[in-house]
Each structure stands twice: as structure tokens, then as C-alpha cells.
Design a protein around this motif. Structure first.
Motif, PDB file in Angstrom:
ATOM      1  N   ALA A  51       4.394   4.148  10.772  1.00  0.00           N
ATOM      2  CA  ALA A  51       4.321   5.300   9.863  1.00  0.00           C
ATOM      3  C   ALA A  51       5.482   6.258  10.076  1.00  0.00           C
ATOM      4  O   ALA A  51       5.333   7.473   9.967  1.00  0.00           O
TER       5      ALA A  51
ATOM      6  N   THR B 150       1.653  -5.568   5.260  1.00  0.00           N
ATOM      7  CA  THR B 150       0.675  -4.534   4.918  1.00  0.00           C
ATOM      8  C   THR B 150       0.271  -4.533   3.453  1.00  0.00           C
ATOM      9  O   THR B 150      -0.788  -4.013   3.097  1.00  0.00           O
TER      10      THR B 150
ATOM     11  N   ARG C 221       0.601   0.919  10.451  1.00  0.00           N
ATOM     12  CA  ARG C 221       0.981  -0.499  10.414  1.00  0.00           C
ATOM     13  C   ARG C 221       2.360  -0.691   9.804  1.00  0.00           C
ATOM     14  O   ARG C 221       3.001  -1.714  10.011  1.00  0.00           O
TER      15      ARG C 221
ATOM     16  N   GLY D  22      -5.779   0.829   8.855  1.00  0.00           N
ATOM     17  CA  GLY D  22      -4.859   0.940   7.737  1.00  0.00           C
ATOM     18  C   GLY D  22      -5.199   2.101   6.819  1.00  0.00           C
ATOM     19  O   GLY D  22      -6.314   2.638   6.845  1.00  0.00           O
ATOM     20  N   GLY D  23      -4.231   2.475   5.992  1.00  0.00           N
ATOM     21  CA  GLY D  23      -4.406   3.619   5.114  1.00  0.00           C
ATOM     22  C   GLY D  23      -5.547   3.465   4.127  1.00  0.00           C
ATOM     23  O   GLY D  23      -6.333   4.398   3.914  1.00  0.00           O
ATOM     24  N   ARG D  24      -5.679   2.302   3.523  1.00  0.00           N
ATOM     25  CA  ARG D  24      -6.723   2.119   2.511  1.00  0.00           C
ATOM     26  C   ARG D  24      -8.095   1.997   3.151  1.00  0.00           C
ATOM     27  O   ARG D  24      -9.106   2.398   2.562  1.00  0.00           O
TER      28      ARG D  24
ATOM     29  N   ARG E 122      -8.898   3.724   5.716  1.00  0.00           N
ATOM     30  CA  ARG E 122      -9.199   5.132   5.976  1.00  0.00           C
ATOM     31  C   ARG E 122      -9.719   5.808   4.711  1.00  0.00           C
ATOM     32  O   ARG E 122     -10.710   6.554   4.748  1.00  0.00           O
TER      33      ARG E 122
ATOM     34  N   ASP F 237       0.091   5.378   7.306  1.00  0.00           N
ATOM     35  CA  ASP F 237      -0.366   4.067   7.765  1.00  0.00           C
ATOM     36  C   ASP F 237       0.524   3.580   8.900  1.00  0.00           C
ATOM     37  O   ASP F 237       1.684   3.212   8.697  1.00  0.00           O
TER      38      ASP F 237
ATOM     39  N   GLU G 171       1.825  -2.780   1.355  1.00  0.00           N
ATOM     40  CA  GLU G 171       2.131  -1.426   0.906  1.00  0.00           C
ATOM     41  C   GLU G 171       3.622  -1.274   0.614  1.00  0.00           C
ATOM     42  O   GLU G 171       4.450  -2.019   1.135  1.00  0.00           O
TER      43      GLU G 171
END
Length: 271
Positions: free
Chosen positions: A119, A89, A115, A46-48, A50, A113, A91
Motif C-alpha cells: 500500500a 490482487t 497486498r 485485502g481492501g474489498r 475490509r 490495500d 486491483e
């Protein structure tokens, strides 16, 4: 707070490696940077997660928040997909943007992201990435972009394709001011994202074995009427053909980015 609750619950679960099919506790995988302990397969993250891996602790400050895609074409099923993606997510959309420090060096950063609807690049994704470059240009900051996308979001029609030009224009303005742009290609980076800002970095890095391409393998084979090599559209393939500068293992990424930012800072100081 929403993300903290989500990650706390998620940490109690287990994930199965898509390559060797073995199951591991999420806590174990997080310590291993989501690289399979058994076969070395790089898992999508996931983005966070990362962001937590690469930026200095507590240095990330998010901006361009409060933006969320709207089903303005009333595309069948799109509203439901957006709602499910937001719920699963935590998000607002498929990219997280902000500024932070890496190795003590300030930068703007965006992280796509996978997920969230793989993206896919819609109007909000394009707007947030554009704002990242505008912020970085105004504050004379380098941009680090982590790309991961299935391409343009078809549910938004031509508007999604227009984001390619919009983001590219922002990248150009940022570059004209003498600022650095580093892209990190992660699995998968495809479609209109590859055809625009993903491949416009001054320095292009990639994770091992990441899928990077524009059209799908089968489409390319049918169009060219040729048999493609097994590693076609892999990070290793694009490195070999000059479309990337380096393949960087996930555990070395922080040090690599720190070194690049340090060199760029010295170059700016020299001018």
C-alpha cells in the motif's frame, strides 16, 4: 467480476498465521474476520474484504476508477512490480475509494490495500484519496479512511512525497466545511502516510497491536541513542501517548463506526 473470480479461487486455499504458524482454511478465517482462531493474531486483509466487513450490504459504490500508476521515471523493476501487483490482487492500485452506508448512515470511504506493494503511497494513491475528500466535501459526507502503508513509493521519487501535502490540503478543505473524518489505523501504517492524512482524523481509531509509526524502530533508536520499550509504535503505545482515541477490535468496528456516524448526524441536525 474479476474480484469475484479471485475470491472464489482464494477461498479454496489455506493461510498460515504469522504468529503461531498454524494453518487454517480461508473460509474459516473469513468467518473469524481474519483473526487467528488459535492465538488471536490479526491478519492483514485485502481492501474489498475490509469493505465487505464494515459497510452495509450492497451499499458500496466505487469511484475514482481507471487510474493506474505509470513508471514515468523508468525506475528499474518498477513496471514489473506494478504488473505483478495488479495480477495478484486484481486491483488497479493500492487504494479503493467510493461511497457507502454504514448502519444506514452515508459516508465516503477509502481503504488502502497492503497486498499491493505494501500500500505504498504513489501518485495514484494520493490522487484517489484526494478525490475521495473532494467528493465528500461536495456532498457534505463524512470520510472513513482505513490506512495501511509502508510509506511513500520510492519508485516515483519526489512525486510520491508531494501526495502528503496534496491529501492534507483536501483533508483541510473537508474539515473547514464542518465535515467529519475518521481514520482507522491498521497494520502497518507507517512513513509518509502516518506523517500526513493517517493522523489528521477528527477521530482516530486503531486495530489491536497494529504497527503505527514514521521511521523504523532501529532508525529511531540509533538517532535518539536510547532503548525503546517493547511495545513502541504499537496501537497500544500510541493510545497511551494520546495519538489515538480508541483501539477497536475488528468484530466491533461496524458498531463503533455506526455510533460515531449517528452522533455526528445528530450534531449536524442540531445546527
Amino acid at each position: 467480476m474479476i474480484f469475484d473470480k479471485w475470491i472464489a479461487a482464494f477461498s479454496q486455499e489455506k493461510l498460515t498465521c504469522s504468529a503461531c504458524k498454524k494453518e487454517f482454511p480461508v473460509k474459516e478465517l473469513r468467518k473469524a474476520n481474519y483473526i487467528c482462531p488459535d492465538c488471536g493474531k490479526y491478519m492483514r486483509i485485502g481492501g474489498r474484504e475490509r469493505i465487505n466487513q464494515v459497510v452495509d450490504k450492497k451499499s458500496f459504490e466505487e469511484f475514482a476508477t481507471g487510474l493506474s500508476s505509470v513508471d514515468f521515471l523508468e525506475f528499474p523493476g518498477y513496471a514489473d512490480k506494478l504488473a505483478k501487483a495488479k495480477e495478484s490482487t486484481g486491483e488497479e492500485d493500492a487504494v479503493i475509494c467510493g461511497h457507502a452506508t454504514i448502519g444506514g448512515y452515508p459516508c465516503a470511504i477509502f481503504v488502502m490495500d497492503s497486498r499491493f506493494m505494501m500500500a505504498s503511497m504513489g501518485s495514484v494513491v494520493g490522487e484517489k484519496i484526494t478525490r475521495t475528500f473532494e467528493y465528500a466535501t461536495a456532498h457534505h459526507l463524512p470520510v472513513i479512511g482505513f490506512t495501511a502503508s509502508g510509506g511513500a513509493r520510492m519508485q516515483e521519487g519526489i512525486i510520491s512525497l508531494m501526495q502528503m501535502a496534496k491529501c492534507s490540503a483536501a483533508v483541510k478543505k473537508h474539515s473547514t466545511e464542518g465535515n467529519l473524518y475518521i481514520t482507522v489505523l491498521t497494520d502497518p501504517t507507517t512513513g509518509g502516510v502516518t506523517a500526513s492524512f493517517a493522523m489528521q482524523g477528527d477521530i482516530i481509531l486503531a486495530e489491536p497491536n497494529a504497527l503505527v509509526g514514521f521511521a523504523g524502530r532501529r532508525v529511531v533508536e540509533q538517532t535518539t541513542k536510547s532503548q525503546l520499550p517493547d511495545n513502541f509504535q504499537s496501537a497500544e503505545f500510541i493510545l497511551e501517548h494520546g495519538f489515538a482515541d480508541a483501539i477497536v477490535p475488528r468484530e466491533e468496528l461496524n458498531d463503533t463506526l455506526t455510533t460515531i456516524l449517528k452522533l455526528h448526524r445528530k450534531e449536524q441536525a442540531a445546527k
